[in-house]
Scaffold this motif. Structure first.
Motif, short mmCIF file in Angstrom:
data_model
loop_
_atom_site.label_atom_id
_atom_site.label_comp_id
_atom_site.label_asym_id
_atom_site.label_seq_id
_atom_site.Cartn_x
_atom_site.Cartn_y
_atom_site.Cartn_z
N UNK A 121 0.73 -1.45 -0.11
CA UNK A 121 0.50 -0.07 -0.09
C UNK A 121 0.88 1.18 0.24
N UNK A 122 0.44 2.55 -0.53
CA UNK A 122 1.29 3.77 -0.33
C UNK A 122 0.28 4.66 -0.80
N UNK A 123 -1.04 4.49 -0.63
CA UNK A 123 -1.81 5.44 -0.31
C UNK A 123 -2.86 5.21 0.21
N UNK A 124 -3.60 5.74 0.85
CA UNK A 124 -5.08 5.58 1.68
C UNK A 124 -6.30 4.85 0.64
N UNK A 125 -6.00 5.87 -0.24
CA UNK A 125 -7.08 4.63 -1.16
C UNK A 125 -6.68 2.94 -1.13
N UNK A 126 -5.51 2.80 -1.75
CA UNK A 126 -5.04 1.44 -1.57
C UNK A 126 -5.43 0.91 -0.01
N UNK A 127 -5.15 1.51 1.17
CA UNK A 127 -5.21 0.83 2.18
C UNK A 127 -6.57 0.40 2.37
N UNK A 128 -7.38 1.10 1.73
CA UNK A 128 -9.04 1.46 1.87
C UNK A 128 -9.57 -0.11 0.84
N UNK A 129 -9.12 -0.07 -0.05
CA UNK A 129 -9.35 -1.30 -1.56
C UNK A 129 -8.72 -2.61 -0.19
N UNK A 130 -7.67 -2.98 0.15
CA UNK A 130 -6.90 -3.83 0.72
C UNK A 130 -7.94 -4.21 2.13
N UNK A 131 -8.93 -3.16 2.63
CA UNK A 131 -9.53 -3.28 3.61
C UNK A 131 -10.50 -3.83 3.30
N UNK A 132 -11.54 -3.61 2.01
CA UNK A 132 -12.67 -3.84 1.72
C UNK A 132 -13.06 -4.61 0.86
N UNK A 133 -12.35 -4.96 0.22
CA UNK A 133 -11.84 -5.64 -1.56
C UNK A 133 -13.19 -5.23 -2.32
N UNK A 134 -12.99 -3.63 -2.14
CA UNK A 134 -14.28 -2.87 -2.57
C UNK A 134 -13.91 -2.22 -3.94
N UNK A 135 -13.51 -2.21 -5.55
CA UNK A 135 -13.19 -0.77 -5.88
C UNK A 135 -13.67 0.53 -5.86
N UNK A 136 -14.98 0.20 -5.71
CA UNK A 136 -16.00 1.66 -5.77
C UNK A 136 -15.55 2.35 -4.36
N UNK A 137 -15.56 0.74 -2.98
CA UNK A 137 -13.99 1.97 -2.13
C UNK A 137 -13.00 2.98 -2.68
#
Length: 540
Positions: A121-137
């Protein structure tokens, strides 16, 4: 920019430094900032280096950098401005923000650092993607970052134009465009490496300077007792526990404004991406231990500058000792006219560096959202439907780095135009940007990384609700006003004000987003799955 009411000091007449120390310190700091930018360029060989410095910073650098990105132009230009204009209402920002560091560290520091170890992960959106496994998130987080960055970067550019005018004597408009150009060059060269080390240098300078200016300001006002006596005689509401913001209207209640800012700047700190992503950069977990108290204490001490200069200047205006000035320039005016040249040079030069380094942090997270987060989310969503995103065809890390630097230019231009076409106070712009980030990101990041029951549907609902509410009641009325539809903009603002009695839009949006996150997550838990490594991280 508008000059403000006719009886106030026009912005173009901001005092220009006539002491050689101010020009000397300003020039040295500007060269130092650019030098650090060149050094950062030589240290940057990958997107990871550019965005998170390769996990290389220690305790004091992390803590002071975290404090710096929150304070910056908002605290040192917008702070005196808000206190001068509204009195003790603004205390609810500056006395609450240190608590925000503690909240952020407790909720996110360890978890975000561990996340950087177990996932790429490099960005906040990277982190939230792996947390929720959602491209929309991921997409919504990226969009929230871009919009919030433009608002918050505008805050710093608005402050920068005044500082450039005060130090170098150039017209305000030249200060805006010239400062933006220098900022863009510095940011494109050095990335986050340059920003972190500039933050560290200016943080130490600002803490020292704030203490010095505090004593000059209190002395200028005749002492604390005299300052508050003058303020109370001119306007008793000014020194009440909740201040004067909204006290003159029938629909705004200062207590609601103060409590709203308390919510925004305590809980909302854990929704600021420029602070959250700093945890990725820590060398190890042990370094995080003392970061919160160091950052909180640093912010509290540095706030002495805003509190003392704003109240002291307003007190002397009330006593008839000095002419009234435009709130936007209270800080620079006091430092230039009522402190020795060495102190003024130190403060203004450090503020110049603070604006540059903080803006660099905003530009990096915003540019990464444009060049990395949003395209990756769209590409993945389209791929599942058998489609392709032709504009996103990055074949190497180096190419992604170059796209990130192009996005830096786009964000700088957009934020410069926001300042050019807006008449908002620096402090108000800052609270708008902060509130937008808090509502859109706090539930998704702070709650999502602490609650296994949080779902992607809850995160999506919270992000949409938080962003939508802020856009409808904060951004759109201002856009309509600037576009010539002032009546429509006023109707929307008036509806909100009459309904919420002075609660800041950002605070209402934050509470709405939290409620949506919790209720939708509870309703959709049966369809939710948390990856095993993420579940283990949340439990630690």
């Amino acid at each position: 920019m508008t000059a403000g009411p006719a009886h106030l000091l026009p912005l173009q007449e901001i005092p220009i430094a006539d002491d050689p120390f101010v020009l000397l310190f300003g020039s040295i700091y500007l060269l130092l900032v650019l030098g650090i930018g060149v050094w950062g360029y030589m240290q940057t060989s990958s997107t990871k280096d550019f965005l998170i410095t390769g996990k290389s910073i220690g305790t004091w650098v992390l803590a002071l950098t975290a404090f710096s990105v929150i304070q910056s132009g908002f605290g040192f230009v917008g702070g005196p401005e808000l206190i001068y204009a509204y009195g003790t209402t603004s205390f609810w920002i500056f006395l609450t923000a240190p608590l925000g560091f503690l909240v952020t560290w407790v909720l996110l520091a360890k978890r975000m650092r561990l996340l950087a170890d177990i996932r790429d992960v490099l960005t906040l959106a990277d982190g939230m993607y792996v947390r929720f496994e959602s491209d929309l998130v991921r997409l919504l987080t990226g969009i929230a970052v871009v919009i919030g960055v433009i608002a918050y970067l505008a805050t710093n550019l608005a402050a920068l134009q005044y500082v450039m005018r005060a130090i170098f004597g150039i017209p305000v408009i030249w200060g805006l465009f010239g400062g933006a150009l220098i900022l863009l060059l510095y940011s494109m060269l050095g990335g986050m490496i340059a920003g972190v080390w500039t933050d560290f240098v200016q943080a130490i300078t600002m803490i020292t300077g704030a203490v010095i200016v505090f004593f000059f300001a209190v002395s200028f006002g005749g002492g604390v007792e005299s300052i508050f006596r003058n303020l109370e005689s001119a306007d008793p509401a000014f020194v009440t526990p909740f201040g004067a913001l909204g006290a003159e209207t029938a629909v705004a209640v200062p207590i609601f404004t103060g409590l709203g800012w308390w919510i925004m700047f305590s809980l909302g700190a854990a929704g600021q991406p420029h602070l959250i992503t700093k945890f990725y950069m820590s060398r190890n977990l042990r370094i995080l231990r003392w970061g919160a108290p160091i950052a909180a204490l640093s912010y509290a001490v540095s706030s002495l500058l805003a509190l003392s200069t704003g109240l002291s200047m307003r007190s002397m205006v009330a006593a008839g000792e000095v002419a009234e000035v435009d709130p936007s320039v209270v800080g620079p005016v006091f430092v230039l006219e009522h402190t020795p040249g060495v102190v003024a040079g130190l403060i203004l030069a450090a503020l110049l560096a603070a604006i540059m380094s903080t803006s660099d942090s905003f530009l990096n997270i915003g540019a990464a959202a444009i060049s990395r987060d949003i395209p990756k989310a769209l590409e993945s969503m389209l791929k599942r439907r058998g489609l392709r995103l032709p504009l996103y065809d990055v074949e190497s890390d180096r190419q992604e780095l170059r796209l990130t630097q192009v996005a830096l230019a786009f964000l700088t231009v957009m934020s410069t135009f926001v300042v050019f076409f807006s008449s908002e106070l620096v402090g108000i712009l800052g609270t708008i940007g902060w509130g937008f980030f808090a509502a859109a990101i706090f539930p998704v990041a702070a709650l999502g990384m602490n609650w296994k029951g949080a779902t992607a549907a809850g995160a999506i609902a919270a992000a949409l609700g938080g962003m939508g509410f802020n856009l409808v009641f904060s951004a759109i009325p201002r856009i309509l006003t600037q576009a010539g539809y002032e009546a429509t903009g006023s109707d929307i603002s008036g509806f909100y004000s009459s309904t919420m009695n002075g609660v800041p839009v950002g605070a209402t949006a934050l509470l709405l987003a939290i409620a949506l996150f919790v209720f939708v997550s509870l309703a959709t838990q049966s369809n939710s799955r948390v990856p095993a490594d993420i579940a283990a991280l949340i439990e630690r």
